[in-house]
Each structure stands twice: as structure tokens, then as C-alpha cells.
Design a protein around this motif. Structure first.
Motif, PDB file in Angstrom:
ATOM      1  N   HIS A   1       0.826  -1.211   0.000  1.00  0.00           N
ATOM      2  CA  HIS A   1       0.000   0.000   0.000  1.00  0.00           C
ATOM      3  C   HIS A   1       0.861   1.263   0.000  1.00  0.00           C
ATOM      4  O   HIS A   1       0.446   2.307  -0.513  1.00  0.00           O
ATOM      5  CB  HIS A   1      -0.978  -0.002   1.181  1.00  0.00           C
ATOM      6  CG  HIS A   1      -0.332   0.138   2.530  1.00  0.00           C
ATOM      7  ND1 HIS A   1      -0.141   1.343   3.150  1.00  0.00           N
ATOM      8  CD2 HIS A   1       0.172  -0.800   3.364  1.00  0.00           C
ATOM      9  CE1 HIS A   1       0.437   1.144   4.322  1.00  0.00           C
ATOM     10  NE2 HIS A   1       0.647  -0.142   4.472  1.00  0.00           N
ATOM     11  N   VAL A   2       2.076   1.174   0.551  1.00  0.00           N
ATOM     12  CA  VAL A   2       2.998   2.309   0.514  1.00  0.00           C
ATOM     13  C   VAL A   2       3.508   2.514  -0.914  1.00  0.00           C
ATOM     14  O   VAL A   2       3.536   3.635  -1.430  1.00  0.00           O
ATOM     15  CB  VAL A   2       4.166   2.095   1.487  1.00  0.00           C
ATOM     16  CG1 VAL A   2       5.183   3.230   1.375  1.00  0.00           C
ATOM     17  CG2 VAL A   2       3.659   1.974   2.921  1.00  0.00           C
ATOM     18  N   ARG A   3       3.882   1.421  -1.561  1.00  0.00           N
ATOM     19  CA  ARG A   3       4.320   1.514  -2.960  1.00  0.00           C
ATOM     20  C   ARG A   3       3.182   2.000  -3.857  1.00  0.00           C
ATOM     21  O   ARG A   3       3.388   2.803  -4.781  1.00  0.00           O
ATOM     22  CB  ARG A   3       4.832   0.154  -3.434  1.00  0.00           C
ATOM     23  CG  ARG A   3       6.158  -0.256  -2.807  1.00  0.00           C
ATOM     24  CD  ARG A   3       6.593  -1.645  -3.247  1.00  0.00           C
ATOM     25  NE  ARG A   3       5.908  -2.685  -2.488  1.00  0.00           N
ATOM     26  CZ  ARG A   3       5.602  -3.881  -2.974  1.00  0.00           C
ATOM     27  NH1 ARG A   3       5.871  -4.179  -4.241  1.00  0.00           N
ATOM     28  NH2 ARG A   3       5.008  -4.770  -2.204  1.00  0.00           N
ATOM     29  N   GLU A   4       1.967   1.510  -3.579  1.00  0.00           N
ATOM     30  CA  GLU A   4       0.818   1.892  -4.394  1.00  0.00           C
ATOM     31  C   GLU A   4       0.523   3.385  -4.267  1.00  0.00           C
ATOM     32  O   GLU A   4       0.153   4.048  -5.255  1.00  0.00           O
ATOM     33  CB  GLU A   4      -0.401   1.081  -3.967  1.00  0.00           C
ATOM     34  CG  GLU A   4      -1.611   1.262  -4.858  1.00  0.00           C
ATOM     35  CD  GLU A   4      -2.747   0.365  -4.435  1.00  0.00           C
ATOM     36  OE1 GLU A   4      -3.389  -0.232  -5.334  1.00  0.00           O
ATOM     37  OE2 GLU A   4      -3.006   0.234  -3.225  1.00  0.00           O
TER      38      GLU A   4
ATOM     39  N   GLY B   1       0.553   2.411   7.915  1.00  0.00           N
ATOM     40  CA  GLY B   1       1.526   1.318   7.902  1.00  0.00           C
ATOM     41  C   GLY B   1       2.041   0.867   9.245  1.00  0.00           C
ATOM     42  O   GLY B   1       3.027   0.111   9.310  1.00  0.00           O
ATOM     43  N   LEU B   2       1.394   1.275  10.323  1.00  0.00           N
ATOM     44  CA  LEU B   2       1.940   0.961  11.640  1.00  0.00           C
ATOM     45  C   LEU B   2       1.792  -0.510  12.006  1.00  0.00           C
ATOM     46  O   LEU B   2       2.636  -1.074  12.711  1.00  0.00           O
ATOM     47  CB  LEU B   2       1.286   1.839  12.704  1.00  0.00           C
ATOM     48  CG  LEU B   2       1.476   3.355  12.509  1.00  0.00           C
ATOM     49  CD1 LEU B   2       0.927   4.113  13.704  1.00  0.00           C
ATOM     50  CD2 LEU B   2       2.932   3.701  12.260  1.00  0.00           C
ATOM     51  N   GLU B   3       0.735  -1.165  11.527  1.00  0.00           N
ATOM     52  CA  GLU B   3       0.574  -2.585  11.831  1.00  0.00           C
ATOM     53  C   GLU B   3       1.655  -3.411  11.146  1.00  0.00           C
ATOM     54  O   GLU B   3       2.227  -4.332  11.753  1.00  0.00           O
ATOM     55  CB  GLU B   3      -0.809  -3.063  11.397  1.00  0.00           C
ATOM     56  CG  GLU B   3      -1.942  -2.542  12.272  1.00  0.00           C
ATOM     57  CD  GLU B   3      -3.287  -3.164  11.913  1.00  0.00           C
ATOM     58  OE1 GLU B   3      -3.300  -4.093  11.068  1.00  0.00           O
ATOM     59  OE2 GLU B   3      -4.304  -2.717  12.469  1.00  0.00           O
TER      60      GLU B   3
ATOM     61  N   GLY C   1       8.405  10.228  -2.863  1.00  0.00           N
ATOM     62  CA  GLY C   1       8.852   9.574  -1.637  1.00  0.00           C
ATOM     63  C   GLY C   1       8.135  10.123  -0.413  1.00  0.00           C
ATOM     64  O   GLY C   1       7.852   9.383   0.531  1.00  0.00           O
ATOM     65  N   GLN C   2       7.836  11.413  -0.442  1.00  0.00           N
ATOM     66  CA  GLN C   2       7.109  12.004   0.676  1.00  0.00           C
ATOM     67  C   GLN C   2       5.677  11.463   0.752  1.00  0.00           C
ATOM     68  O   GLN C   2       5.136  11.261   1.840  1.00  0.00           O
ATOM     69  CB  GLN C   2       7.097  13.525   0.547  1.00  0.00           C
ATOM     70  CG  GLN C   2       8.484  14.149   0.695  1.00  0.00           C
ATOM     71  CD  GLN C   2       8.423  15.662   0.764  1.00  0.00           C
ATOM     72  OE1 GLN C   2       7.735  16.233   1.600  1.00  0.00           O
ATOM     73  NE2 GLN C   2       9.149  16.317  -0.128  1.00  0.00           N
ATOM     74  N   VAL C   3       5.082  11.219  -0.406  1.00  0.00           N
ATOM     75  CA  VAL C   3       3.756  10.604  -0.431  1.00  0.00           C
ATOM     76  C   VAL C   3       3.814   9.217   0.205  1.00  0.00           C
ATOM     77  O   VAL C   3       2.952   8.841   1.017  1.00  0.00           O
ATOM     78  CB  VAL C   3       3.226  10.508  -1.875  1.00  0.00           C
ATOM     79  CG1 VAL C   3       1.951   9.675  -1.935  1.00  0.00           C
ATOM     80  CG2 VAL C   3       2.975  11.898  -2.443  1.00  0.00           C
ATOM     81  N   ALA C   4       4.835   8.444  -0.161  1.00  0.00           N
ATOM     82  CA  ALA C   4       4.980   7.097   0.398  1.00  0.00           C
ATOM     83  C   ALA C   4       5.215   7.145   1.902  1.00  0.00           C
ATOM     84  O   ALA C   4       4.657   6.347   2.662  1.00  0.00           O
ATOM     85  CB  ALA C   4       6.127   6.373  -0.299  1.00  0.00           C
TER      86      ALA C   4
END
Length: 404
Positions: free
Chosen positions: A63-66, A300-302, A289-292
């Protein structure tokens, strides 16, 4: 330029003329990275198990890459504010306050950087007047001393010891201070030792810092990788926030090393000075990168917690494995490194690491590259698969038995 077969250049000049005389003296004094130099030997050899470079074996969560891919599809490819997007700075402030009890104003106390490494460089360059002494507890991350030298400062190592779990002691810090001392660089959880500092450990250090009016750069890139309770930021100690530049980033805990996303937090005067250097050198951190990074902090904490749990499992496996094969190893309470002693073998760190590589096909970093107190130790990263770790311990055990 075309070179003739007799190695003469077409303009009559001699090829390969040394350019050393043109280089700045402080750059000539710097040695190449002891880690990268060693692992150049490993490159391309598939039979070698690498316990070397400090990089998560996890891929950045999808989801971070997306989020990054979607930002590109929307054309989010322009410069951001020099200090970083307001949304990311606000998320960093919320995250630090919620998790580490330090409160920063997003507008003027947070700077988004190209990795934590740029933040350290900016902080040191903003603070150093040529000749200033920069205090560095060692063994430590290998970049602090070279960056200090490039900025015209003098790195002063302070040796820490396994008997103290590689904690910095107030009396050691006090003994290293001179009238030229200006900055104390802290790195806990520690690379390479895995040592941590508790709130009680920080209190006497804070007294010395205040007594001698030092500025602190606190590199907390491994803050989330603490296994003995929640990480305690030096900036959270009473009276220390304004004289501390907190450095962190997304590389380790969020498996985002290649994204090069970091940040620095501190007093507005210090961040403003760092921002001036930042805007004249890199302008801003990459927009996508800032968006990611924002997605990692927001959703993304889990995944971060699951990765930390996995490192903790591997930590226990590696430490027990090293002890079982006869290598003394203090228990690392943070980061993802074990730092076993190899003194019982009679070999130096370089000798042990090189022979381990050649004879057992296991790559680890000789401890001496990390400064004072590193000789006689080996840094082993456990940020790799359990299967690889088990095989590495087996090979190391066979190697150590042959030595004895």
C-alpha cells in the motif's frame, strides 16, 4: 576523448594524471567505508550468506508503494516545499508525540530530508566551526566521524564497553570534554552494538550536557526497533528538547531504505540553519517519496509492528546461536545487529571476518570499522530470513570449531 593504442591522448597529454593534489585535505584524510569496501568482495557470489549491510529483508509494504504509484499517475512530480509537504510534517509531529512523547511544531521545527544521513550531515555542517570537537560514543555508525571531518570538525571517540551493555556513562562523557567540545552525537538504539539507553540512563548524561552547554544530535533511526520496552528519546528528557536535534527516518522500521526518506526535528533556529543548507544542495526530498512516507505513517503501523516482532524472534535465535557455538555475545536490546566477541579465537576482527568469508562463506562486518572498542568484535545483522540465519550460525560454528 579518444585514446590511441599507445595510450597517448590525442591532445598530447598523458593519461591517468593524478588528481590528488586538487582534492581538499579533509577529503583525502577520509577512508572509504569499511562496510562497503568489505562487501564489494561479496558482490555476485551466490554461495555467501550475508549478515552485513544494515537493510531490512522485507519489501516496502504494497500500500505504501501503491500510494507512490498513484501519486505519479496524478502527476505529483514537482518540487515540494523545501522543508517537506505540510501533510508529512504534520504526520511526523503526531507520530513522535504519540509514540515518543516529544512535541514539535510542524511549521518550523521539522525538516524532511533525503534519508537520515542527510539530516546528520546538515546538522553537523550547521553547527561546526572549524576546530570544534564532536563527541561520538563508539563503537558507532561509521559516518559520524567522516562527516565531522568534512565539516572541519574534530571527531572525538568515547569508548563504550560490553560490560556496560555499550551504554554511554556520564563519567566517560565528562572525561572526554574539553573547552573545544561543542556537539555530542548519540545513536541509540545502537548500530552496531544493539545497545539502548533507558530514561534512568539518560538523566546523568543530560546533566553533563547541560553543565557543558553541549548541543546533541540524537540519531534515532532504530527507535522503533526496541525490544525491552518503548524507546526513550533523549529529546524527551526535561530540559533537553531545545538543545537536541532529533534525527530519524523511514529506512529501518518501515523497510524503505531505497526511498531515502528521513527527517530532523529541533529548535526553530537550528532547523532554520539546516534548511538553508538543504535548500541550496538538494532543494527538497523527492515528492513521490514524501507521499509514500505519509502513507507509511498513516496506514503502515501494523506492518511495522509485524516486522519488529519478526526481528525480535530472529534476535533471540542469533544471540543464542552465537553463544552455543562458543562466542560471547551481549544481548542487544535494539536495532537488528548482534555484536559477538571473537577475542577467544585469538584473531583480529579483520582476520576473523576475512577467514569466515573465505572458509565458511559467511559475510559479517569486522568490528574495528566502527571505531573505539570495536576491535575483537563482529557485527552480524539478523535482518535476513530465519533459514539463512540458521545456516549462517551452523557455518560459523564449524569455522570456530576448526579454529580451536
Amino acid at each position: 576523448m579518444i585514446v590511441n593504442s599507445d595510450k597517448q591522448q590525442t591532445d598530447g597529454s598523458q593519461p591517468n594524471k593524478s588528481m590528488q593534489g586538487y582534492l581538499a585535505p579533509q577529503v583525502q584524510q577520509i577512508q572509504p567505508s569499511g562496510i562497503r569496501k568489505f562487501f564489494d568482495l561479496v558482490s555476485g557470489n551466490k554461495d555467501i550468506i550475508t549478515l552485513g549491510v544494515g537493510e531490512p529483508d522485507f519489501v516496502t509494504p504494497w500500500h505504501v508503494r501503491e500510494a507512490c504509484v498513484y501519486s505519479l499517475e496524478r502527476g505529483f512530480t514537482r518540487y515540494t516545499s523545501n522543508a517537506g509537504t505540510p501533510e508529512l510534517r504534520e504526520a511526523i509531529a503526531l507520530y513522535l508525540n504519540d509514540n515518543f512523547n516529544v512535541a514539535y511544531e510542524p511549521k518550523d521545527e521539522i525538516l524532511v530530508t533525503v534519508g537520515g544521513s542527510e539530516a546528520i550531515d546538515l546538522a553537523l555542517r550547521a553547527l561546526i566551526t572549524p576546530g570544534d570537537e564532536i563527541l561520538i560514543p563508539e563503537p558507532s555508525y561509521i559516518s559520524y566521524s567522516p562527516i565531522t571531518m568534512i565539516g572541519g570538525g574534530v571527531p572525538v571517540g568515547i569508548e563504550t564497553f560490553a560490560k556496560d551493555q555499550f551504554k554511554l556513562k556520564a563519567e566517560q562523557l565528562e572525561a572526554a570534554i574539553t573547552p573545544k567540545s561543542k556537539v555530542l552525537v548519540l545513536s541509540y538504539p545502537s548500530n552496531p552494538t544493539g545497545g539502548i539507553m533507558t530514561y534512568e540512563d539518560w538523566l546523568p548524561i543530560a546533566k553533563v550536557v547541560e553543565k557543558h552547554d553541549l548541543i546533541v544530535i540524537s540519531d534515532e533511526i532504530y527507535a522503533e526497533l526496541s525490544y525491552a520496552g518503548k524507546h526513550v528519546s533523549f529529546a524527551s528528557v526535561p530540559g533537553m528538547k531545545d538543545r537536541t536535534i532529533l534525527v530519524s527516518g523511514f529506512s529501518k522500521a518501515f523497510a524503505m531504505t531505497g526511498w531515502r526518506m528521513g527527517y530532523a526535528c529541533g529548535h526553530p533556529d537550528l532547523i532554520s540553519a539546516m534548511l538553508k543548507i538543504h535548500q541550496y544542495t538538494v532543494m527538497c526530498a523527492p515528492a513521490m517519496g514524501q507521499v509514500a512516507a505519509l502513507e507509511a505513517l498513516t496506514n503502515g503501523l501494523e506492518e511495522k509492528d509485524r516486522m519488529v516482532d519478526s526481528y525480535n524472534q530472529r534476535r533471540r535465535l542469533v544471540v543464542q546461536g552465537l553463544r552455543d557455538i562458543g562466542l560471547e555475545c551481549h544481548e542487544p536490546q535494539g536495532a537488528f545487529y548482534a555484536f559477538p566477541s571473537i577475542k577467544s579465537t585469538g584473531l583480529t576482527s579483520d582476520e576473523f571476518a576475512q577467514r569466515l568469508l573465505v572458509e565458511a562463506k559467511v559475510a559479517a562486518v569486522p568490528g574495528n570499522v566502527f571505531g573505539l572498542g570495536g576491535e575483537g568484535y563482529l557485527r552480524c545483522s539478523y535482518a535476513t530470513s530465519v533459514a539463512q540465519l540458521n545456516e549462517a550460525i551452523h557455518r560459523m560454528g564449524e569455522f570456530v570449531r576448526k579454529l580451536s
